[in-house]
Design a protein around this motif. Structure first.
Motif, short mmCIF file in Angstrom:
data_model
loop_
_atom_site.label_atom_id
_atom_site.label_comp_id
_atom_site.label_asym_id
_atom_site.label_seq_id
_atom_site.Cartn_x
_atom_site.Cartn_y
_atom_site.Cartn_z
N ASP A 22 11.43 7.31 -6.42
CA ASP A 22 12.71 6.81 -6.94
C ASP A 22 12.58 6.09 -8.28
OD1 ASP A 22 13.96 7.84 -4.66
OD2 ASP A 22 13.70 5.97 -3.57
N GLU A 23 11.53 6.38 -9.02
CA GLU A 23 11.27 5.81 -10.34
C GLU A 23 11.19 4.29 -10.37
OE1 GLU A 23 14.07 7.45 -13.10
OE2 GLU A 23 13.43 9.50 -12.69
N ARG A 24 11.10 3.65 -9.17
CA ARG A 24 11.01 2.19 -9.17
C ARG A 24 10.10 1.63 -8.08
NH1 ARG A 24 16.22 -1.07 -7.63
NH2 ARG A 24 14.61 -2.60 -7.72
N TRP A 25 9.50 2.48 -7.29
CA TRP A 25 8.61 2.07 -6.22
C TRP A 25 7.27 2.77 -6.36
CZ3 TRP A 25 10.23 -1.52 -2.70
CH2 TRP A 25 11.61 -1.71 -2.57
N ILE A 26 6.19 2.09 -5.96
CA ILE A 26 4.94 2.78 -5.70
C ILE A 26 4.67 2.63 -4.20
CG2 ILE A 26 3.91 2.79 -7.99
CD1 ILE A 26 2.32 0.27 -7.23
N VAL A 27 4.19 3.71 -3.60
CA VAL A 27 4.03 3.79 -2.15
C VAL A 27 2.67 4.36 -1.81
CG1 VAL A 27 4.97 4.78 -0.02
CG2 VAL A 27 6.51 4.21 -1.90
N LYS A 28 2.06 3.79 -0.76
CA LYS A 28 0.79 4.34 -0.26
C LYS A 28 0.74 4.21 1.25
CE LYS A 28 -4.18 4.37 -0.90
NZ LYS A 28 -5.29 3.91 -1.74
N LYS A 29 0.14 5.21 1.88
CA LYS A 29 -0.09 5.19 3.33
C LYS A 29 -1.58 4.96 3.58
CE LYS A 29 3.68 8.41 4.32
NZ LYS A 29 4.60 7.49 4.91
N TYR A 30 -1.86 4.02 4.47
CA TYR A 30 -3.24 3.70 4.85
C TYR A 30 -3.42 4.05 6.33
CZ TYR A 30 -3.29 0.67 0.68
OH TYR A 30 -3.22 0.16 -0.60
N ARG A 31 -4.47 4.78 6.63
CA ARG A 31 -4.75 5.18 8.02
C ARG A 31 -5.96 4.39 8.54
NH1 ARG A 31 -2.64 8.88 10.85
NH2 ARG A 31 -1.76 10.00 9.08
N PHE A 32 -5.86 3.95 9.79
CA PHE A 32 -6.91 3.13 10.40
C PHE A 32 -7.42 3.76 11.68
CE2 PHE A 32 -4.56 0.41 7.61
CZ PHE A 32 -5.56 -0.31 6.99
N GLN A 33 -8.60 3.33 12.09
CA GLN A 33 -9.24 3.84 13.29
C GLN A 33 -8.47 3.43 14.54
OE1 GLN A 33 -13.42 3.11 13.41
NE2 GLN A 33 -13.62 3.76 15.53
N ASP A 34 -7.92 2.21 14.53
CA ASP A 34 -7.14 1.75 15.68
C ASP A 34 -6.02 0.81 15.23
OD1 ASP A 34 -8.18 -0.99 15.57
OD2 ASP A 34 -9.99 -0.24 16.51
N TYR A 35 -5.13 0.52 16.13
CA TYR A 35 -3.95 -0.30 15.85
C TYR A 35 -4.30 -1.67 15.30
CZ TYR A 35 0.37 -2.86 16.79
OH TYR A 35 1.49 -3.65 16.68
N LEU A 36 -5.23 -2.37 15.95
CA LEU A 36 -5.55 -3.73 15.55
C LEU A 36 -6.20 -3.79 14.16
CD1 LEU A 36 -6.66 -5.41 18.88
CD2 LEU A 36 -4.49 -5.64 17.65
N GLN A 37 -6.91 -2.76 13.79
CA GLN A 37 -7.48 -2.70 12.45
C GLN A 37 -6.35 -2.65 11.41
OE1 GLN A 37 -9.76 0.86 11.29
NE2 GLN A 37 -11.54 -0.48 11.22
N GLY A 38 -5.32 -1.89 11.68
CA GLY A 38 -4.15 -1.83 10.80
C GLY A 38 -3.43 -3.16 10.73
N ILE A 39 -3.33 -3.83 11.87
CA ILE A 39 -2.67 -5.14 11.90
C ILE A 39 -3.47 -6.16 11.10
CG2 ILE A 39 -2.00 -7.06 13.42
CD1 ILE A 39 -0.14 -4.55 13.48
N GLU A 40 -4.79 -6.09 11.17
CA GLU A 40 -5.63 -6.98 10.36
C GLU A 40 -5.43 -6.72 8.87
OE1 GLU A 40 -8.25 -9.87 9.02
OE2 GLU A 40 -7.18 -9.66 10.92
N PHE A 41 -5.31 -5.47 8.49
CA PHE A 41 -5.00 -5.11 7.10
C PHE A 41 -3.68 -5.75 6.67
CE2 PHE A 41 -2.74 -2.10 4.26
CZ PHE A 41 -3.57 -2.18 3.15
N VAL A 42 -2.66 -5.61 7.50
CA VAL A 42 -1.35 -6.19 7.18
C VAL A 42 -1.47 -7.70 7.04
CG1 VAL A 42 0.98 -6.60 8.06
CG2 VAL A 42 -0.02 -4.31 8.19
N ARG A 43 -2.21 -8.33 7.92
CA ARG A 43 -2.38 -9.79 7.85
C ARG A 43 -3.01 -10.19 6.51
NH1 ARG A 43 -5.74 -13.78 8.15
NH2 ARG A 43 -7.57 -12.47 8.35
#
Length: 101
Positions: A22-43
């Motif tokens: 939309d000419e105003r956002w940059i977006v990236k998807k990150y994939r993790f081995q498990d749910y808690l690893q993703g939550i730690e990334f978010v933290r």
């Protein structure tokens, strides 16, 4: 200050896997081995974002975390968006190294 399109494209080439939408956002998807690893990334990226007083949109879909950055005040992308994108990528690399990948 909002970046001109040419500078956005130049900075986008320096951050791996980030896409312009939309000419105003940059977006990236990150994939993790498990749910808690993703939550730690978010933290960890939440702490970085809070310290910078610049907060992304974050979507948690089990082991897939999607991050969207833009600057509301600038009504588009700024240098800070790209600086944070690089910092988020650094956190991701650290977490992935910790799981042996």
């Amino acid at each position: 200050m909002r970046l001109p399109e040419t500078e956005v494209q130049a900075l986008l080439a320096k951050v791996d896997g980030w896409k312009l939408t939309d000419e105003r956002w940059i977006v990236k998807k990150y994939r993790f081995q498990d749910y808690l690893q993703g939550i730690e990334f978010v933290r960890q990226i939440a702490l970085i974002s809070e310290n910078a007083n610049h907060h992304p949109f974050i979507s948690i879909d089990y082991k897939l975390i999607t991050v969207k950055l833009s600057s509301w005040r600038a009504k588009g992308l700024t240098k800070l968006d790209f600086d944070l994108a690089q910092q988020y990528d650094d956190v991701y690399k650290q977490i992935k190294q910790g799981d042996g990948e």
